[in-house]
Design an enzyme around this catalytic site. Sequence first.
Site, PDB file in Angstrom:
ATOM      1  N   GLU A   1       0.860  -1.191   0.000  1.00 15.35           N
ATOM      2  CA  GLU A   1       0.000   0.000   0.000  1.00 15.35           C
ATOM      3  C   GLU A   1       0.894   1.239   0.000  1.00 15.35           C
ATOM      4  OE1 GLU A   1      -3.736  -2.220   2.207  1.00 15.35           O
ATOM      5  OE2 GLU A   1      -2.601  -0.760   3.352  1.00 15.35           O
TER       6      GLU A   1
ATOM      7  N   GLU B   1      -8.739   4.518   4.406  1.00 16.88           N
ATOM      8  CA  GLU B   1      -8.591   3.845   3.118  1.00 16.88           C
ATOM      9  C   GLU B   1      -8.543   4.916   2.034  1.00 16.88           C
ATOM     10  OE1 GLU B   1      -8.053   0.758   2.584  1.00 16.88           O
ATOM     11  OE2 GLU B   1      -8.601  -0.228   4.468  1.00 16.88           O
TER      12      GLU B   1
ATOM     13  N   HIS C   1      -4.019   3.356   4.734  1.00 16.72           N
ATOM     14  CA  HIS C   1      -4.066   2.162   3.896  1.00 16.72           C
ATOM     15  C   HIS C   1      -4.540   2.519   2.491  1.00 16.72           C
ATOM     16  CE1 HIS C   1      -3.820  -1.150   7.012  1.00 16.72           C
ATOM     17  NE2 HIS C   1      -4.031  -0.094   7.772  1.00 16.72           N
TER      18      HIS C   1
END
Length: 336
Positions: free
Chosen positions: A62, A215, A151
């Site tokens: 990531e 995210e 992430h």
Amino acid sequence: MLALGKLLELTLAGREPAEKTQMTVEGVRLRWLAEGALEVRPPEARDIGLDVLLSAGIHGNETAPIELLDELLHGIARGDVKPRARLLFLFGNPEAIRRGERYLEQDVNRLFNGRHELSSGAEALRACELERLAATFFSVPGRTRLHYDLHTAIRGSKIEQFALYPYKDGRQHSRRELARLRAAGMDAVLLQSKTSITFTAYTYEQLDAESFTLELGKARPFGQNDQVNLKSLETRLVQIIEGREPEQPEGLDGLQLFSVAREIIKHSDSFHLHLPADIENFSELSKGYLLAEDLAGTRWVVEEDGARIIFPNPKVKNGLRAGILIVPSSADDLGQ
């Protein structure tokens, strides 16, 4: 630029720095603690009493969040970013980062809150070390504690940038923190309703930090993240670090809130998820849809209005979640 500002370069090379402590001309101290771990401490006279943990690379592939933290550290080491908060930068899974893999043997983000004690191997040891580093960092009493774990997702998403807010019995989710997330570019937040085994669950439940998993788009290799727009997040992080966030209250307009309806747990190798392989996070599912099946006639059928799926992954190990069924929520039960 101070050499310790090149934490990512050191981590990718698997090297320890020759000097473990360095200081900028303005008195900001950088201290190398362990592989992929650097503490930044402002001069005492400028300290606003805020401790901020910024982690990335818990999953090694990531890269956009890793590059963002690298850029922030470069700014601090050059003197362009002037911290007024104590900071801890963590690159979570160094060997997986070097290999460009999500993990080597175990998903590190499923090894917190005591889970690493039930396992073995390098990644269980790393999760234990990350807990120790976070606990030491957040051990100073009387200070405000904030943790962002950055992430990117395995798959695409209909809502590209969103946050997960952990749960602790008796503790309310904060409206102020949600407004801060909105200002940082988050379009949605999942308000969790049960304890978990992720890194942010550990810092939220055990260390009393305000903690969020962010995210930030789809996982791509280093240098291929031009499509991931993290400008709003970077701007807000610099404001937090420098103690100059806007004072006026910010609303939640445009921020979508969701709650967990059910977790889909994979119990056996017979588990089958009835979703297209390329389905995106936040895809809507109709009532009556057969979502998954497992041993002994176990079936997950969608019963909820407005249900959506996030993190569908039938390849997880048995006993872990293979997806989360979520539904729209409201701000009615938020704290300040």
